[in-house]
Design a protein around this motif. Structure first.
Motif, short mmCIF file in Angstrom:
data_model
loop_
_atom_site.label_atom_id
_atom_site.label_comp_id
_atom_site.label_asym_id
_atom_site.label_seq_id
_atom_site.Cartn_x
_atom_site.Cartn_y
_atom_site.Cartn_z
N THR A 29 1.05 -1.09 -0.98
CA THR A 29 2.23 -0.24 -1.07
C THR A 29 3.47 -0.98 -0.60
O THR A 29 4.58 -0.52 -0.76
N ASP A 30 3.26 -2.14 0.01
CA ASP A 30 4.33 -2.95 0.58
C ASP A 30 4.87 -3.97 -0.39
O ASP A 30 5.89 -4.58 -0.13
N TYR A 31 4.14 -4.24 -1.43
CA TYR A 31 4.43 -5.33 -2.36
C TYR A 31 4.48 -6.67 -1.63
O TYR A 31 5.27 -7.54 -1.96
N HIS A 32 3.60 -6.81 -0.63
CA HIS A 32 3.53 -8.06 0.10
C HIS A 32 2.34 -8.91 -0.29
O HIS A 32 2.19 -10.00 0.23
N THR A 46 3.48 10.04 -3.48
CA THR A 46 2.86 10.87 -4.52
C THR A 46 2.08 9.98 -5.48
O THR A 46 0.98 10.33 -5.92
N GLN A 47 2.64 8.80 -5.77
CA GLN A 47 1.89 7.91 -6.65
C GLN A 47 0.60 7.46 -5.98
O GLN A 47 -0.43 7.29 -6.64
N LEU A 48 0.66 7.26 -4.68
CA LEU A 48 -0.56 6.87 -3.95
C LEU A 48 -1.61 7.96 -4.07
O LEU A 48 -2.78 7.70 -4.34
N SER A 73 0.33 -0.91 3.05
CA SER A 73 -0.03 -0.22 4.26
C SER A 73 0.13 1.28 4.07
O SER A 73 0.79 1.71 3.11
N LEU A 74 -0.42 2.02 4.98
CA LEU A 74 -0.40 3.47 4.84
C LEU A 74 0.95 4.04 5.30
O LEU A 74 1.34 5.13 4.92
N THR A 103 -3.84 -0.54 6.91
CA THR A 103 -2.92 -1.04 7.93
C THR A 103 -1.81 -0.04 8.14
O THR A 103 -1.39 0.66 7.21
N THR A 104 -1.34 0.03 9.37
CA THR A 104 -0.16 0.85 9.65
C THR A 104 0.74 -0.02 10.51
O THR A 104 0.28 -0.83 11.31
N GLN A 105 2.04 0.15 10.30
CA GLN A 105 2.98 -0.70 11.01
C GLN A 105 3.46 -0.03 12.28
O GLN A 105 3.55 1.20 12.35
N SER A 106 3.78 -0.84 13.30
CA SER A 106 4.32 -0.25 14.53
C SER A 106 5.80 -0.10 14.34
O SER A 106 6.57 -1.01 14.63
#
Lengths: 280, 284
Positions: free
Chosen positions: A83-86, A124-126, A150-151, A194-197
């Protein structure tokens, strides 16, 4: 949808579907002690600030899964939702090349053939993508690992779209969490998310249950839950990443792994080289 | 995306939309996550039709999974690495700016961010003969400066003119203008953004502005600072790699702005080439 197919499944097909998913117990012996190896139905959360090696760890685990058995891999399929395009395909290929004893375009392509990438640009796409993933999981019984990087990517956008109501703000992520749990249980997968801080750490270290685990809790203090309760409830294993900033430690990263039911805490150190994550 | 309306997909008639709406199903997500048997009973619609509708909506709005091998083939041909034109920066960036990625350049006022942007623009337009979209939200762009940089590379006026034509400049002074410009952007691009710095609340160290939510977005970050002992009027800067997906962080390189095709570095350069930063971030 796939649920229609379930009703028409014969006994042998059912067994094939369930038995066919290999075990991921061997996915990373350094990271998981025997009793805590990720088993089917487990949801693990990688949490940490930026630059702490979460995505690199995902490349490491992906490589472990898609490499052939002869090269020390598990030879299973992986679905990677970005979802990050990383996601850096060329970096993953570099990691694979360093891990293969004899790397050739053919072998790399065969390994990559076991990886499926999905890019989502909104929550929504997710959600809709997770719904249609069911059909794909039915037709690919060798998918064992689901990765979501990431979520938390849509956190602020969801909050704006939900207006004043917290329920509305969290509703899509709540549905995603419930759907992820259903997929992981029904199709016997393991999910790494993954979730970001993105929230500042609290300045009162005595808050919460972390005060009972002082030695290993320095990283824990940085963890501030901000995603919806539905997600907090489905996570079985939380792994907090951090990076040592002093020059003595060089480029060393560390992670604290906590099994939420048993409350076991373990700390591991690793470095990141050309061939990816290497545990110390 | 989201609200159900007639014609959104084949099979969705105005009647169906009305009936579903009367039962609280207004968006695509509502329909896809609903229990279709229950909906069929309550609305009097055919279960088969609803299942078919769900399948079509999912096919239309969910993301399509790509096979890794196919994606790799495509990336091998479409990825490019754009040299910045400055050897020391290229070293920090592992050969240059990668397409498909966002590279951030952060630094205090006067640290040389705009100079780097202009130099990259000149190099890509002239050296690599590629198009550049320069979005200026700072007022730091002056065409005469780019011309100076180009004149230092080639005396041929036609080449200079050609390069200038490849640089498209957009001035965006609020976020909505910037979003408009970015929406229209297509094709393989490498994005380079600049960011200001603030001091960390606890440690007092210099850190990029815009906080944690932004910091996750770029793949690569360079921090520019004045070199020791050169003072505000010197032309040397130190670039430090603070985030990278492919190189270890912490490497530093010295960059000499004064050597980029200009006459001797004048005392009042700052007033001439760089406006005082008031708005956060300008982009190339």
């Amino acid at each position: 949808m796939c649920s229609d197919f379930h009703r028409a499944e014969s006994g042998t097909e059912l067994l094939a579907r369930l038995e066919g998913r290999s075990s991921l117990k061997e996915i990373e012996p350094h990271l998981f002690a025997d009793e805590e190896s990720p088993v089917h139905g487990d949801i693990l959360e990688f949490h940490g600030p930026e630059g702490t090696g979460k995505t690199e760890m995902l490349y490491h685990l992906t490589a472990r899964c898609i490499l052939p058995k002869s090269e020390g891999g598990l030879e299973v399929e992986v679905v990677f939702i970005d979802t990050d395009y990383h996601f850096d395909m060329l970096r993953l290929v570099t990691v694979l090349e360093h891990r293969l004893s004899q790397s050739s375009e053919e072998i790399i392509k065969r390994c990559l053939g076991r990886l499926f990438l999905v890019y989502c640009s909104s929550s929504t796409q997710l959600l809709l993508t997770l719904c249609s993933l069911e059909a794909m999981l039915c037709s690919h019984p060798s998918v064992c690992l689901l990765i979501l990087d990431s979520l938390s990517a849509f956190y602020w956008i969801d909050r704006i779209n939900g207006g004043e109501s917290v329920n509305l703000q969290e509703s899509t992520l709540k549905k995603c969490s419930q759907l992820l749990e259903k997929l992981v249980n029904e199709y016997r997968l393991v999910l790494f998310a993954t979730t970001q801080s993105i929230m500042q750490k609290t300045s009162h270290p005595e808050e919460g249950p972390s005060c009972a685990f002082n030695r290993l809790s320095d990283v824990d203090v940085d963890y501030r839950p901000y995603l919806c309760k539905a997600w907090q409830q489905v996570v079985k294993h939380r792994i907090l990443f951090s990076k040592q900033n002093d020059s003595k430690a060089g480029n060393q990263f560390s992670l604290v792994s906590r099994h939420l039911k048993s409350n076991n805490l373990k700390k591991h150190f690793f470095t990141i080289g050309e061939s990816g994550v290497e545990f110390c | 995306m989201g609200v159900l309306r007639a014609g959104l997909c084949p099979g969705l008639t105005q009647d169906m939309v009305q009936i579903l709406r009367s039962r609280g199903i207004k968006t695509v997500v509502d329909l896809v996550s609903a229990d279709l048997e229950e909906v069929a009973q309550k609305c009097g619609l055919s279960y088969k039709a609803l299942v078919a509708l769900r399948r079509v909506l999912l096919a239309q709005f969910s993301a399509f999974p790509f096979n890794g091998a196919d994606l790799y083939e495509e990336l091998k041909t479409s990825t490019a690495i754009l040299s910045t034109g400055v050897g020391s920066l290229d070293k920090l960036l592992d050969a240059g700016l990668y397409t498909g990625e966002v590279t951030e350049i952060a630094g205090a006022p006067g640290s040389g961010k705009t100079q780097v942007c202009l130099c990259v623009a000149a190099n890509v337009a002239h050296g690599l003969q590629q198009n550049v979209l320069y979005i200026d939200s700072n007022g730091g762009l002056t065409a005469s400066r780019i011309l100076q940089l180009l004149q230092a590379r080639t005396p041929d006026e036609e080449e200079q003119a050609g390069a200038l034509q490849r640089i498209q400049v957009v001035r965006a002074f609020d976020i909505f203008q910037m979003l408009d410009v970015l929406q229209d952007l297509r094709g393989a691009v490498s994005q380079q953004v600049t960011n200001h710095t603030t001091r960390d609340r606890d440690s007092g160290q210099l850190k990029p502005a815009l906080g944690r939510s932004w910091s996750f977005v770029p793949s690569t970050r360079l921090l520019l600072d004045s070199a020791q002992g050169s003072g505000a009027l010197g032309s040397r800067r130190v670039a430090c790699l603070t985030k990278s997906p492919r190189l270890p962080t912490g490497c530093q390189e010295t960059v000499d702005l004064g050597s980029w095709g200009t006459p001797a570095f004048q005392g009042d350069h700052k007033g001439h080439w760089e406006q005082s930063p008031v708005f956060p971030g300008d982009h190339t």
